[in-house]
Motif scaffolding. Structure first.
Motif, PDB file in Angstrom:
ATOM      1  N   CYS A  19       1.677  -2.871 -21.232  1.00 44.49           N
ATOM      2  CA  CYS A  19       1.097  -2.635 -19.725  1.00 44.49           C
ATOM      3  C   CYS A  19       2.002  -2.937 -18.768  1.00 44.49           C
ATOM      4  O   CYS A  19       2.899  -3.912 -18.652  1.00 44.49           O
ATOM      5  CB  CYS A  19      -0.318  -3.374 -19.575  1.00 44.49           C
ATOM      6  N   ASP A  20       2.356  -1.819 -17.908  1.00 45.88           N
ATOM      7  CA  ASP A  20       3.140  -2.227 -16.842  1.00 45.88           C
ATOM      8  C   ASP A  20       2.256  -2.145 -15.580  1.00 45.88           C
ATOM      9  O   ASP A  20       2.765  -2.487 -14.376  1.00 45.88           O
ATOM     10  CB  ASP A  20       4.072  -0.987 -16.830  1.00 45.88           C
ATOM     11  N   ARG A  21       0.928  -2.186 -15.626  1.00 41.75           N
ATOM     12  CA  ARG A  21       0.281  -2.371 -14.314  1.00 41.75           C
ATOM     13  C   ARG A  21      -1.176  -2.573 -14.732  1.00 41.75           C
ATOM     14  O   ARG A  21      -1.678  -2.324 -15.749  1.00 41.75           O
ATOM     15  CB  ARG A  21       0.255  -0.896 -13.622  1.00 41.75           C
ATOM     16  N   VAL A  22      -1.930  -3.132 -13.880  1.00 44.89           N
ATOM     17  CA  VAL A  22      -3.449  -3.750 -14.115  1.00 44.89           C
ATOM     18  C   VAL A  22      -4.223  -2.888 -12.930  1.00 44.89           C
ATOM     19  O   VAL A  22      -3.590  -3.047 -11.796  1.00 44.89           O
ATOM     20  CB  VAL A  22      -3.386  -5.192 -14.021  1.00 44.89           C
ATOM     21  N   TRP A  23      -5.312  -2.352 -13.275  1.00 42.13           N
ATOM     22  CA  TRP A  23      -6.260  -1.996 -12.317  1.00 42.13           C
ATOM     23  C   TRP A  23      -7.632  -2.604 -12.688  1.00 42.13           C
ATOM     24  O   TRP A  23      -8.116  -2.843 -13.659  1.00 42.13           O
ATOM     25  CB  TRP A  23      -6.623  -0.236 -12.754  1.00 42.13           C
ATOM     26  N   MET A  24      -8.235  -3.077 -11.389  1.00 39.55           N
ATOM     27  CA  MET A  24      -9.249  -3.712 -11.414  1.00 39.55           C
ATOM     28  C   MET A  24     -10.154  -2.920 -10.586  1.00 39.55           C
ATOM     29  O   MET A  24     -10.100  -2.247  -9.651  1.00 39.55           O
ATOM     30  CB  MET A  24      -9.191  -5.058 -10.634  1.00 39.55           C
ATOM     31  N   SER A  25     -11.512  -2.978 -10.990  1.00 41.15           N
ATOM     32  CA  SER A  25     -12.660  -2.318 -10.476  1.00 41.15           C
ATOM     33  C   SER A  25     -13.341  -2.753  -9.253  1.00 41.15           C
ATOM     34  O   SER A  25     -14.062  -2.198  -8.508  1.00 41.15           O
ATOM     35  CB  SER A  25     -13.907  -2.118 -11.576  1.00 41.15           C
ATOM     36  N   THR A  26     -12.906  -4.268  -8.844  1.00 40.55           N
ATOM     37  CA  THR A  26     -13.655  -4.791  -7.797  1.00 40.55           C
ATOM     38  C   THR A  26     -12.497  -5.647  -6.953  1.00 40.55           C
ATOM     39  O   THR A  26     -11.954  -6.323  -7.586  1.00 40.55           O
ATOM     40  CB  THR A  26     -14.976  -5.519  -7.999  1.00 40.55           C
TER      41      THR A  26
END
Length: 200
Positions: A134-141
């Motif tokens: 992974c080169d990025r993290v997406w969070m839902s909140t």
């Protein structure tokens, strides 16, 4: 928070330009994909989205266009993560979408212990592999972003989705859907009277 159940830090980097192709790895057909990804991807990459079940056997990625961007939803098996690592030269990036506090699910008092241990255990098995690809993290909140603020991440909120009806509803009736599983049972006593009040 225990160190072994902390959030991974993305370590990968990619140089290949995005081709317009998107690959979604998700554990089956789950509402998270419909709420967070489908509304965005139908506009961003119409007709160029391929979905794979990350809980099933690994499919060959060498048939996908060079420059594909991958979104991992919740988790991926070691086999999938290994294939992604081997095909890094073909990819333009890999994002991890976390829609719940997976590292700490095992100690959440609102979650059945077996479900919490299974959820966190699945995350721990994938943790080092996720960091590698992974080169990025997406969070839902924002709450997740705040809890894991030491990890660079982007907020990806749910968007309205145009649901396809399975058939016409009887005249005067309304249909309601609830995005939840057995771990959300404590929310139903609050939700049912609310829906009843809105329905009247």
């Amino acid at each position: 928070m225990l160190g072994w159940s902390s959030m991974f830090k993305p370590l990968a980097s990619y140089r290949t330009a995005w081709s317009g192709s998107v690959v979604i790895l998700a554990p089956g057909h789950i509402p998270t994909v419909d709420f967070y990804l489908t509304p965005r991807l139908t506009r961003l990459a119409p007709g160029s989205v391929t979905c794979f079940d990350s809980s099933q056997s690994v499919s060959v990625l060498d048939k996908l266009p060079i420059g594909s961007f991958v979104v991992i939803v919740r988790h991926a098996s070691p086999g999938w993560l290994s294939v992604l690592e081997q095909n890094r030269h073909r990819l333009s990036g890999v994002a991890f979408l976390m829609d719940d506090d997976l590292p700490s699910a095992w100690c959440c008092s609102d979650v059945p212990l077996d479900y919490g241990l299974w959820t966190t255990g699945r995350y721990l098995i994938a943790k080092s592999g996720l960091a590698k690809v992974c080169d990025r993290v997406w969070m839902s909140t924002e709450a997740l972003r705040e809890k894991f603020q030491h990890i660079p991440s982007s907020l990806v909120e749910p968007l309205a989705f145009g649901w396809r009806r399975s058939g016409p509803a009887p005249i005067g009736s309304r249909r309601w859907g609830y995005h939840g599983t057995r771990i959300h049972k404590d929310e139903l006593p609050w939700l049912v009277p609310l829906v009843a009040k809105v329905n009247n």
